[in-house]
Write a protein that holds these residues in place. Structure first.
Motif, PDB file in Angstrom:
ATOM      1  N   ALA A 244       0.835  -1.206   0.000  1.00  0.00           N
ATOM      2  CA  ALA A 244       0.000   0.000   0.000  1.00  0.00           C
ATOM      3  C   ALA A 244       0.868   1.254   0.000  1.00  0.00           C
ATOM      4  CB  ALA A 244      -0.946  -0.004   1.205  1.00  0.00           C
ATOM      5  N   VAL A 245       1.912   1.258   0.817  1.00  0.00           N
ATOM      6  CA  VAL A 245       2.828   2.404   0.870  1.00  0.00           C
ATOM      7  C   VAL A 245       3.568   2.544  -0.462  1.00  0.00           C
ATOM      8  CG1 VAL A 245       4.956   3.258   1.962  1.00  0.00           C
ATOM      9  CG2 VAL A 245       3.073   2.387   3.369  1.00  0.00           C
ATOM     10  N   TYR A 246       3.995   1.429  -1.025  1.00  0.00           N
ATOM     11  CA  TYR A 246       4.701   1.455  -2.301  1.00  0.00           C
ATOM     12  C   TYR A 246       3.808   2.033  -3.405  1.00  0.00           C
ATOM     13  CZ  TYR A 246       7.158  -0.083  -6.458  1.00  0.00           C
ATOM     14  OH  TYR A 246       7.783  -0.100  -7.674  1.00  0.00           O
ATOM     15  N   ARG A 247       2.556   1.561  -3.472  1.00  0.00           N
ATOM     16  CA  ARG A 247       1.639   2.057  -4.510  1.00  0.00           C
ATOM     17  C   ARG A 247       1.344   3.542  -4.318  1.00  0.00           C
ATOM     18  NH1 ARG A 247      -0.825  -2.996  -3.613  1.00  0.00           N
ATOM     19  NH2 ARG A 247      -2.345  -2.018  -2.249  1.00  0.00           N
ATOM     20  N   LEU A 248       1.149   3.963  -3.082  1.00  0.00           N
ATOM     21  CA  LEU A 248       0.884   5.379  -2.830  1.00  0.00           C
ATOM     22  C   LEU A 248       2.092   6.230  -3.226  1.00  0.00           C
ATOM     23  CD1 LEU A 248      -0.985   7.589  -1.820  1.00  0.00           C
ATOM     24  CD2 LEU A 248      -0.162   7.125   0.505  1.00  0.00           C
ATOM     25  N   ALA A 249       3.290   5.775  -2.891  1.00  0.00           N
ATOM     26  CA  ALA A 249       4.496   6.517  -3.279  1.00  0.00           C
ATOM     27  C   ALA A 249       4.608   6.608  -4.799  1.00  0.00           C
ATOM     28  CB  ALA A 249       5.739   5.849  -2.689  1.00  0.00           C
ATOM     29  N   ARG A 250       4.282   5.522  -5.489  1.00  0.00           N
ATOM     30  CA  ARG A 250       4.337   5.533  -6.957  1.00  0.00           C
ATOM     31  C   ARG A 250       3.310   6.516  -7.515  1.00  0.00           C
ATOM     32  NH1 ARG A 250       2.065   0.949  -9.703  1.00  0.00           N
ATOM     33  NH2 ARG A 250       2.939  -0.234  -8.008  1.00  0.00           N
ATOM     34  N   LEU A 251       2.104   6.504  -6.980  1.00  0.00           N
ATOM     35  CA  LEU A 251       1.076   7.444  -7.434  1.00  0.00           C
ATOM     36  C   LEU A 251       1.515   8.891  -7.202  1.00  0.00           C
ATOM     37  CD1 LEU A 251      -2.111   5.566  -6.212  1.00  0.00           C
ATOM     38  CD2 LEU A 251      -1.528   6.101  -8.592  1.00  0.00           C
ATOM     39  N   LEU A 252       2.149   9.147  -6.076  1.00  0.00           N
ATOM     40  CA  LEU A 252       2.638  10.503  -5.804  1.00  0.00           C
ATOM     41  C   LEU A 252       3.744  10.892  -6.777  1.00  0.00           C
ATOM     42  CD1 LEU A 252       2.577  10.511  -1.923  1.00  0.00           C
ATOM     43  CD2 LEU A 252       1.301  12.054  -3.427  1.00  0.00           C
ATOM     44  N   ARG A 253       4.656   9.969  -7.068  1.00  0.00           N
ATOM     45  CA  ARG A 253       5.727  10.260  -8.041  1.00  0.00           C
ATOM     46  C   ARG A 253       5.145  10.580  -9.412  1.00  0.00           C
ATOM     47  NH1 ARG A 253       8.367   6.005  -5.499  1.00  0.00           N
ATOM     48  NH2 ARG A 253       7.711   4.560  -7.126  1.00  0.00           N
ATOM     49  N   GLN A 254       4.045   9.923  -9.771  1.00  0.00           N
ATOM     50  CA  GLN A 254       3.422  10.151 -11.071  1.00  0.00           C
ATOM     51  C   GLN A 254       2.825  11.552 -11.183  1.00  0.00           C
ATOM     52  OE1 GLN A 254       0.665   6.888 -11.393  1.00  0.00           O
ATOM     53  NE2 GLN A 254       2.268   5.423 -11.919  1.00  0.00           N
ATOM     54  N   GLN A 255       2.611  12.223 -10.070  1.00  0.00           N
ATOM     55  CA  GLN A 255       2.054  13.575 -10.101  1.00  0.00           C
ATOM     56  C   GLN A 255       3.124  14.614 -10.430  1.00  0.00           C
ATOM     57  OE1 GLN A 255      -1.245  13.397 -10.026  1.00  0.00           O
ATOM     58  NE2 GLN A 255      -0.753  11.253  -9.633  1.00  0.00           N
ATOM     59  N   ASP A 256       4.382  14.190 -10.422  1.00  0.00           N
ATOM     60  CA  ASP A 256       5.502  15.095 -10.690  1.00  0.00           C
ATOM     61  C   ASP A 256       5.693  15.226 -12.199  1.00  0.00           C
ATOM     62  OD1 ASP A 256       7.825  16.523 -10.815  1.00  0.00           O
ATOM     63  OD2 ASP A 256       9.010  15.115  -9.652  1.00  0.00           O
ATOM     64  N   ASP A 257       5.430  16.405 -12.728  1.00  0.00           N
ATOM     65  CA  ASP A 257       5.587  16.606 -14.170  1.00  0.00           C
ATOM     66  C   ASP A 257       6.824  17.444 -14.497  1.00  0.00           C
ATOM     67  OD1 ASP A 257       4.800  19.106 -13.409  1.00  0.00           O
ATOM     68  OD2 ASP A 257       3.083  19.230 -14.748  1.00  0.00           O
ATOM     69  N   THR A 258       7.833  17.371 -13.621  1.00  0.00           N
ATOM     70  CA  THR A 258       9.058  18.134 -13.857  1.00  0.00           C
ATOM     71  C   THR A 258       9.904  17.536 -14.969  1.00  0.00           C
ATOM     72  OG1 THR A 258      10.291  16.856 -12.216  1.00  0.00           O
ATOM     73  CG2 THR A 258       9.215  18.867 -11.432  1.00  0.00           C
ATOM     74  N   GLY A 259       9.679  16.262 -15.271  1.00  0.00           N
ATOM     75  CA  GLY A 259      10.497  15.593 -16.262  1.00  0.00           C
ATOM     76  C   GLY A 259      11.777  15.020 -15.676  1.00  0.00           C
ATOM     77  N   LEU A 260      11.984  15.213 -14.378  1.00  0.00           N
ATOM     78  CA  LEU A 260      13.169  14.655 -13.727  1.00  0.00           C
ATOM     79  C   LEU A 260      12.906  13.219 -13.307  1.00  0.00           C
ATOM     80  CD1 LEU A 260      14.243  17.528 -11.288  1.00  0.00           C
ATOM     81  CD2 LEU A 260      15.298  16.898 -13.457  1.00  0.00           C
ATOM     82  N   ALA A 261      13.915  12.377 -13.425  1.00  0.00           N
ATOM     83  CA  ALA A 261      13.814  11.000 -12.946  1.00  0.00           C
ATOM     84  C   ALA A 261      13.636  11.025 -11.426  1.00  0.00           C
ATOM     85  CB  ALA A 261      15.078  10.231 -13.317  1.00  0.00           C
ATOM     86  N   PRO A 262      12.931  10.037 -10.877  1.00  0.00           N
ATOM     87  CA  PRO A 262      12.727   9.993  -9.421  1.00  0.00           C
ATOM     88  C   PRO A 262      14.023  10.085  -8.619  1.00  0.00           C
ATOM     89  CG  PRO A 262      11.296   8.404 -10.479  1.00  0.00           C
ATOM     90  CD  PRO A 262      12.201   8.963 -11.560  1.00  0.00           C
ATOM     91  N   ALA A 263      15.105   9.473  -9.107  1.00  0.00           N
ATOM     92  CA  ALA A 263      16.385   9.539  -8.388  1.00  0.00           C
ATOM     93  C   ALA A 263      16.901  10.975  -8.307  1.00  0.00           C
ATOM     94  CB  ALA A 263      17.424   8.651  -9.057  1.00  0.00           C
TER      95      ALA A 263
ATOM     96  N   ARG B  89       1.958  17.449  -5.836  1.00  0.00           N
ATOM     97  CA  ARG B  89       1.741  16.182  -5.133  1.00  0.00           C
ATOM     98  C   ARG B  89       0.796  16.366  -3.950  1.00  0.00           C
ATOM     99  NH1 ARG B  89       7.674  13.286  -5.093  1.00  0.00           N
ATOM    100  NH2 ARG B  89       8.128  13.624  -7.276  1.00  0.00           N
ATOM    101  N   THR B  90       0.991  17.445  -3.208  1.00  0.00           N
ATOM    102  CA  THR B  90       0.120  17.705  -2.060  1.00  0.00           C
ATOM    103  C   THR B  90      -1.313  17.954  -2.509  1.00  0.00           C
ATOM    104  OG1 THR B  90       1.954  18.561  -0.743  1.00  0.00           O
ATOM    105  CG2 THR B  90      -0.258  19.252  -0.085  1.00  0.00           C
ATOM    106  N   ALA B  91      -1.476  18.714  -3.578  1.00  0.00           N
ATOM    107  CA  ALA B  91      -2.828  18.989  -4.084  1.00  0.00           C
ATOM    108  C   ALA B  91      -3.513  17.694  -4.511  1.00  0.00           C
ATOM    109  CB  ALA B  91      -2.770  19.972  -5.251  1.00  0.00           C
ATOM    110  N   TRP B  92      -2.776  16.818  -5.197  1.00  0.00           N
ATOM    111  CA  TRP B  92      -3.364  15.549  -5.620  1.00  0.00           C
ATOM    112  C   TRP B  92      -3.773  14.721  -4.406  1.00  0.00           C
ATOM    113  CZ3 TRP B  92      -2.025  10.472  -4.690  1.00  0.00           C
ATOM    114  CH2 TRP B  92      -2.742   9.524  -5.421  1.00  0.00           C
ATOM    115  N   LEU B  93      -2.869  14.619  -3.420  1.00  0.00           N
ATOM    116  CA  LEU B  93      -3.157  13.821  -2.234  1.00  0.00           C
ATOM    117  C   LEU B  93      -4.299  14.421  -1.427  1.00  0.00           C
ATOM    118  CD1 LEU B  93      -2.391  11.314  -0.652  1.00  0.00           C
ATOM    119  CD2 LEU B  93      -0.616  12.657   0.509  1.00  0.00           C
ATOM    120  N   ALA B  94      -4.342  15.734  -1.325  1.00  0.00           N
ATOM    121  CA  ALA B  94      -5.442  16.389  -0.598  1.00  0.00           C
ATOM    122  C   ALA B  94      -6.787  16.084  -1.255  1.00  0.00           C
ATOM    123  CB  ALA B  94      -5.205  17.894  -0.523  1.00  0.00           C
ATOM    124  N   THR B  95      -6.806  16.032  -2.578  1.00  0.00           N
ATOM    125  CA  THR B  95      -8.033  15.689  -3.301  1.00  0.00           C
ATOM    126  C   THR B  95      -8.465  14.260  -2.959  1.00  0.00           C
ATOM    127  OG1 THR B  95      -7.494  17.195  -5.090  1.00  0.00           O
ATOM    128  CG2 THR B  95      -9.065  15.447  -5.596  1.00  0.00           C
TER     129      THR B  95
END
Length: 150
Positions: free
Chosen positions: A20-39, A113-119
């Motif tokens: 559950a934590v892994y999936r939530l973290a992945r969903l949050l990373r997907q909200q990042d549209d900076t174009g930067l790799a997660p690392a 990410r915060t806006a997505w999670l707050a929604t």
């Protein structure tokens, strides 16, 4: 007298919590549209929080080898998100600090990410929100690797 439910087994909880934590973290990373790799986003966040930081300390925190962290820092430098300076005490050591551009990029990413999670949280029933609120202290303690307060 009411029947008291047995406390859930730690392994059972861990088996449910981990994905559950892994999936939530992945969903949050997907909200990042900076174009930067997660690392890169992760390293940039560490540099912002702990900088100016040595490459060695950054590598330890990110659990990367020195050559890998050098590549990460070069990529961040090329985009103007961090800058390297020589350590005043030991000129052989480089320190990395976030630039104003890097700070703005992190703030924008965190806001999205915060806006997505707050929604998502807003869509929960009040009782579910209360459960989430009550569990946050435990989650925060677990995420720090420390003991959970009684």
């Amino acid at each position: 007298r009411g029947v008291v439910a047995a406390s859930p087994d730690a392994v059972e909880l861990a088996n449910r919590l981990r994905p559950a934590v892994y999936r939530l973290a992945r969903l949050l990373r997907q909200q990042d549209d900076t174009g930067l790799a997660p690392a890169l986003v992760s390293a940039l966040g560490v540099v912002e929080r702990d900088g100016p930081i040595t490459l060695g300390d950054l590598a330890k925190q990110e659990q990367l080898s020195p050559p890998s962290i050098t590549k990460v820092v070069v990529a961040l430098e090329e985009q103007g998100l961090v800058e390297r300076t020589r350590d005043d005490a030991d000129r052989r050591v480089s320190r990395v600090r976030v630039t104003a551009k890097g700070r703005r990029q992190l703030e924008a990413s965190r806001s999205r990410r915060t806006a997505w999670l707050a929604t998502q949280i807003d869509a929960l029933a009040p009782a579910e929100r209360r459960l989430l609120h009550d569990a946050l202290g435990v989650m925060e303690a677990l995420s720090r690797g420390g003991r959970v307060p009684a």
